[in-house]
Design a protein around this motif. Structure first.
Motif, PDB file in Angstrom:
ATOM      1  N   ARG A  88      39.593  61.864  38.052  1.00 39.63           N
ATOM      2  CA  ARG A  88      38.864  61.368  36.888  1.00 39.63           C
ATOM      3  C   ARG A  88      38.958  59.849  36.805  1.00 39.63           C
ATOM      4  O   ARG A  88      37.969  59.176  36.476  1.00 39.63           O
ATOM      5  CB  ARG A  88      39.426  62.014  35.615  1.00 39.63           C
ATOM      6  CG  ARG A  88      38.752  61.561  34.318  1.00 39.63           C
ATOM      7  CD  ARG A  88      37.327  62.077  34.224  1.00 39.63           C
ATOM      8  NE  ARG A  88      36.691  61.674  32.983  1.00 39.63           N
ATOM      9  CZ  ARG A  88      36.723  62.383  31.852  1.00 39.63           C
ATOM     10  NH1 ARG A  88      37.383  63.533  31.819  1.00 39.63           N
ATOM     11  NH2 ARG A  88      36.112  61.951  30.780  1.00 39.63           N
ATOM     12  N   ALA A  89      40.121  59.285  37.098  1.00 36.76           N
ATOM     13  CA  ALA A  89      40.286  57.840  37.045  1.00 36.76           C
ATOM     14  C   ALA A  89      39.389  57.145  38.059  1.00 36.76           C
ATOM     15  O   ALA A  89      38.727  56.144  37.739  1.00 36.76           O
ATOM     16  CB  ALA A  89      41.750  57.464  37.289  1.00 36.76           C
ATOM     17  N   VAL A  90      39.344  57.658  39.285  1.00 34.90           N
ATOM     18  CA  VAL A  90      38.504  57.036  40.311  1.00 34.90           C
ATOM     19  C   VAL A  90      37.033  57.169  39.941  1.00 34.90           C
ATOM     20  O   VAL A  90      36.242  56.231  40.113  1.00 34.90           O
ATOM     21  CB  VAL A  90      38.793  57.656  41.696  1.00 34.90           C
ATOM     22  CG1 VAL A  90      37.832  57.110  42.736  1.00 34.90           C
ATOM     23  CG2 VAL A  90      40.238  57.365  42.113  1.00 34.90           C
ATOM     24  N   VAL A 144      41.692  53.301  33.621  1.00 35.87           N
ATOM     25  CA  VAL A 144      43.071  52.799  33.562  1.00 35.87           C
ATOM     26  C   VAL A 144      43.946  53.744  32.747  1.00 35.87           C
ATOM     27  O   VAL A 144      45.079  54.061  33.136  1.00 35.87           O
ATOM     28  CB  VAL A 144      43.097  51.373  32.969  1.00 35.87           C
ATOM     29  CG1 VAL A 144      44.542  50.926  32.723  1.00 35.87           C
ATOM     30  CG2 VAL A 144      42.395  50.395  33.899  1.00 35.87           C
ATOM     31  N   ARG A 145      43.435  54.199  31.620  1.00 36.81           N
ATOM     32  CA  ARG A 145      44.221  55.105  30.775  1.00 36.81           C
ATOM     33  C   ARG A 145      44.572  56.379  31.542  1.00 36.81           C
ATOM     34  O   ARG A 145      45.718  56.838  31.511  1.00 36.81           O
ATOM     35  CB  ARG A 145      43.440  55.453  29.513  1.00 36.81           C
ATOM     36  CG  ARG A 145      44.248  56.248  28.497  1.00 36.81           C
ATOM     37  CD  ARG A 145      43.408  56.659  27.305  1.00 36.81           C
ATOM     38  NE  ARG A 145      42.494  57.743  27.619  1.00 36.81           N
ATOM     39  CZ  ARG A 145      42.858  59.024  27.716  1.00 36.81           C
ATOM     40  NH1 ARG A 145      44.121  59.383  27.538  1.00 36.81           N
ATOM     41  NH2 ARG A 145      41.961  59.968  27.994  1.00 36.81           N
ATOM     42  N   ARG A 146      43.595  56.949  32.232  1.00 39.16           N
ATOM     43  CA  ARG A 146      43.836  58.180  32.994  1.00 39.16           C
ATOM     44  C   ARG A 146      44.832  57.941  34.123  1.00 39.16           C
ATOM     45  O   ARG A 146      45.740  58.748  34.364  1.00 39.16           O
ATOM     46  CB  ARG A 146      42.521  58.691  33.565  1.00 39.16           C
ATOM     47  CG  ARG A 146      41.507  59.130  32.537  1.00 39.16           C
ATOM     48  CD  ARG A 146      41.742  60.537  32.111  1.00 39.16           C
ATOM     49  NE  ARG A 146      40.761  60.988  31.136  1.00 39.16           N
ATOM     50  CZ  ARG A 146      40.641  62.238  30.739  1.00 39.16           C
ATOM     51  NH1 ARG A 146      41.433  63.169  31.227  1.00 39.16           N
ATOM     52  NH2 ARG A 146      39.730  62.575  29.843  1.00 39.16           N
ATOM     53  N   ALA A 193      44.817  55.197  42.808  1.00 34.58           N
ATOM     54  CA  ALA A 193      43.948  55.387  41.637  1.00 34.58           C
ATOM     55  C   ALA A 193      44.199  54.313  40.591  1.00 34.58           C
ATOM     56  O   ALA A 193      43.251  53.750  40.018  1.00 34.58           O
ATOM     57  CB  ALA A 193      44.170  56.776  41.043  1.00 34.58           C
ATOM     58  N   LEU A 194      45.464  54.007  40.328  1.00 37.99           N
ATOM     59  CA  LEU A 194      45.762  52.990  39.320  1.00 37.99           C
ATOM     60  C   LEU A 194      45.347  51.603  39.800  1.00 37.99           C
ATOM     61  O   LEU A 194      44.810  50.793  39.030  1.00 37.99           O
ATOM     62  CB  LEU A 194      47.257  53.023  38.982  1.00 37.99           C
ATOM     63  CG  LEU A 194      47.715  52.042  37.896  1.00 37.99           C
ATOM     64  CD1 LEU A 194      46.884  52.174  36.629  1.00 37.99           C
ATOM     65  CD2 LEU A 194      49.201  52.249  37.594  1.00 37.99           C
ATOM     66  N   ALA A 195      45.560  51.329  41.080  1.00 39.99           N
ATOM     67  CA  ALA A 195      45.132  50.037  41.625  1.00 39.99           C
ATOM     68  C   ALA A 195      43.628  49.842  41.457  1.00 39.99           C
ATOM     69  O   ALA A 195      43.164  48.785  40.995  1.00 39.99           O
ATOM     70  CB  ALA A 195      45.513  49.938  43.101  1.00 39.99           C
ATOM     71  N   TRP A 196      42.864  50.872  41.808  1.00 38.25           N
ATOM     72  CA  TRP A 196      41.412  50.755  41.747  1.00 38.25           C
ATOM     73  C   TRP A 196      40.920  50.664  40.297  1.00 38.25           C
ATOM     74  O   TRP A 196      40.009  49.897  39.983  1.00 38.25           O
ATOM     75  CB  TRP A 196      40.762  51.912  42.465  1.00 38.25           C
ATOM     76  CG  TRP A 196      39.285  51.754  42.670  1.00 38.25           C
ATOM     77  CD1 TRP A 196      38.293  52.589  42.248  1.00 38.25           C
ATOM     78  CD2 TRP A 196      38.628  50.694  43.375  1.00 38.25           C
ATOM     79  NE1 TRP A 196      37.061  52.119  42.639  1.00 38.25           N
ATOM     80  CE2 TRP A 196      37.251  50.956  43.332  1.00 38.25           C
ATOM     81  CE3 TRP A 196      39.091  49.555  44.029  1.00 38.25           C
ATOM     82  CZ2 TRP A 196      36.310  50.108  43.922  1.00 38.25           C
ATOM     83  CZ3 TRP A 196      38.154  48.708  44.625  1.00 38.25           C
ATOM     84  CH2 TRP A 196      36.786  48.993  44.563  1.00 38.25           C
ATOM     85  N   ALA A 197      41.533  51.430  39.410  1.00 38.67           N
ATOM     86  CA  ALA A 197      41.147  51.372  38.000  1.00 38.67           C
ATOM     87  C   ALA A 197      41.417  49.983  37.417  1.00 38.67           C
ATOM     88  O   ALA A 197      40.570  49.424  36.708  1.00 38.67           O
ATOM     89  CB  ALA A 197      41.910  52.445  37.213  1.00 38.67           C
TER      90      ALA A 197
END
Length: 432
Positions: A323-325, A337-339, A355-359
């Motif tokens: 979901r984040a991506v 970012v939240r996800r 995922a966090l890096a890309w968000a």
């Protein structure tokens, strides 16, 4: 750190492939969940759900049938994307252990199926717990080590995952073991070793489902690492064995898109998502439509992806990495970012790091994204999307650092502004 010994499919002694020391990475498939952590489809009756239900009509408290029914529901949900099946699986598996004695084969089977259900719902801590309980009951039950490996991989326990896969290989060098070994090798950057493990899996495949599964992962590996023609051949070989298989058809569509055969790809995606509206397939369909200039078609697929995520969450199958991506590429970067941060709090793996890096990058925070991008690739993971993410983040962070230095040299009179950049990297339409 452990090494992974991948035994040849007929080898009894001596022939081993020694892998490099363990690092990290992951498939989902999916992207953490794009595709589930690699495992093999079990040999089964033509309709294992119907078979188990028929048995339960005769004997409602048959623990073995309940365990089989729960496992079959999990597998059906994976193939069809029908998240409502998870609840049915849970109801069957909640009853099975109470009806079987401690340490019995049926209890172990139920625990392994419960681990698979928890992993499918992305509750990997619960998946690990059930797998460990199964192993404690029967240390020689190979599928339990597969479920443990799946959970450990997603929890970022690379050493634990490798050790579980090795134990599975030692107990039963099966398709399920070799495909997991392939994934483990790929995560640490040994793509050649991953291919070899899949070749050995195919050598040992006997059922239609096993052959199709091996062909699927051969295709996925080829496509992700720059051989779309080879990938197409693998997918089509799989479809000759299992006509209509949605995962193989979605792979075929992706390979066609990579080869520039866009109209064929869109037609294939249209057919496969009509019968299996899985978020991953819909996302790829939308991205292919976007690249083809079909903006309205792309928007419709992305709308359906959001709806699928909502259905999954309502059924307890939250996938915050995927979901984040998706939100980062096609929705709300702040939500991305939240996800990603929520999932990162639950598990520290290369999947959550990427995922966090890309968000963060897509939210304009390249400097904050950089440490996570470095973490995602430090263990050898060479997935092209992940490498593209890292490259875009490094470039943006360098630009921001230069701007900050220029501002400082100017006496600090001009603020550097918000860190990062919100520019798209150009990878959002890639083979994800």
């Amino acid at each position: 750190m452990p090494t992974l010994r991948v035994w040849g499919a007929g080898a009894v002694a001596g022939i081993v492939l020694i892998a490099a020391p363990v690092a990290v990475r992951s498939l989902d498939t999916d992207r953490g969940s794009q595709v589930s952590p690699v495992g093999a489809r079990p040999a089964s009756p033509a309709d294992p759900i119907a078979a188990a239900q028929a048995r339960l009509r005769e004997v409602p408290d048959d623990a073995e049938a309940l365990a089989a029914l729960g496992g079959a529901y999990v597998e059906r949900a994976r193939v069809t994307g029908d998240a409502s099946l998870y609840d049915r699986a849970g109801r069957a598996l909640d009853r099975a252990p109470a009806l079987s004695g401690p340490g019995t084969p049926t209890r172990v089977t139920a625990l392994v199926a419960s681990a698979a259900l928890a992993n499918a719902r992305h509750d990997f801590a619960a998946g690990k717990e059930s797998a460990v309980r199964a192993i404690e009951a029967d240390p020689y039950h190979a599928p339990a080590y597969g479920a443990l490996a799946d959970a450990a991989t997603q929890l970022g326990d690379t050493k634990g995952a490798t050790e579980a896969i090795q134990r599975m290989l030692d107990l039963r060098p099966s398709v399920a073991a070799f495909t997991r070994a392939s994934y483990d090798l790929e995560l640490r950057g040994d793509v050649d070793g991953a291919r070899t493990a899949l070749d050995r899996a195919l050598d040992g495949a006997f059922t239609r489902d096993e052959v199709a599964y091996c062909r699927l992962w051969q295709g996925e590996l080829a496509r992700r690492y720059g051989d779309p023609a080879g990938a197409l051949g693998s997918y089509e070989a799989g479809l000759r064995t299992a006509p209509g298989d949605p995962a193989l058809r979605a792979g075929r569509a992706a390979a066609l898109a990579d080869l520039g055969r866009v109209d064929e790809a869109l037609a294939e995606y249209d057919r496969v998502t009509a019968s299996a509206p899985i978020a991953q397939y819909l996302t790829h369909y939308g991205e292919s439509a976007e690249r083809a200039g079909r903006a309205d078609l792309a928007r419709e697929q992305f709308r359906l992806v959001a709806a699928q995520f909502a259905v999954q969450e309502a059924q307890g199958a939250t996938d915050d990495v995927a979901r984040a991506v998706f939100e980062a590429d096609h929705g709300d970067p702040a939500e991305a970012v939240r996800r990603a941060e929520a999932e990162r709090a639950r598990r520290r793996s290369v999947h959550t790091a990427d995922a966090l890096a890309w968000a963060l990058y897509r939210a304009g925070r390249a400097d904050a994204a950089l440490p996570y991008a470095v973490e995602a690739t430090a263990g050898g993971w060479r997935d092209p999307d992940v490498l593209a993410h890292a490259a875009a983040i490094r470039a943006a962070a360098s630009v921001d650092a230069g701007k900050a230095a220029d501002a400082g040299n100017a006496g600090g009179t001009a603020g550097a502004g918000p860190t990062g950049t919100s520019a798209a990297s150009g990878t959002s339409g890639g083979a994800r």
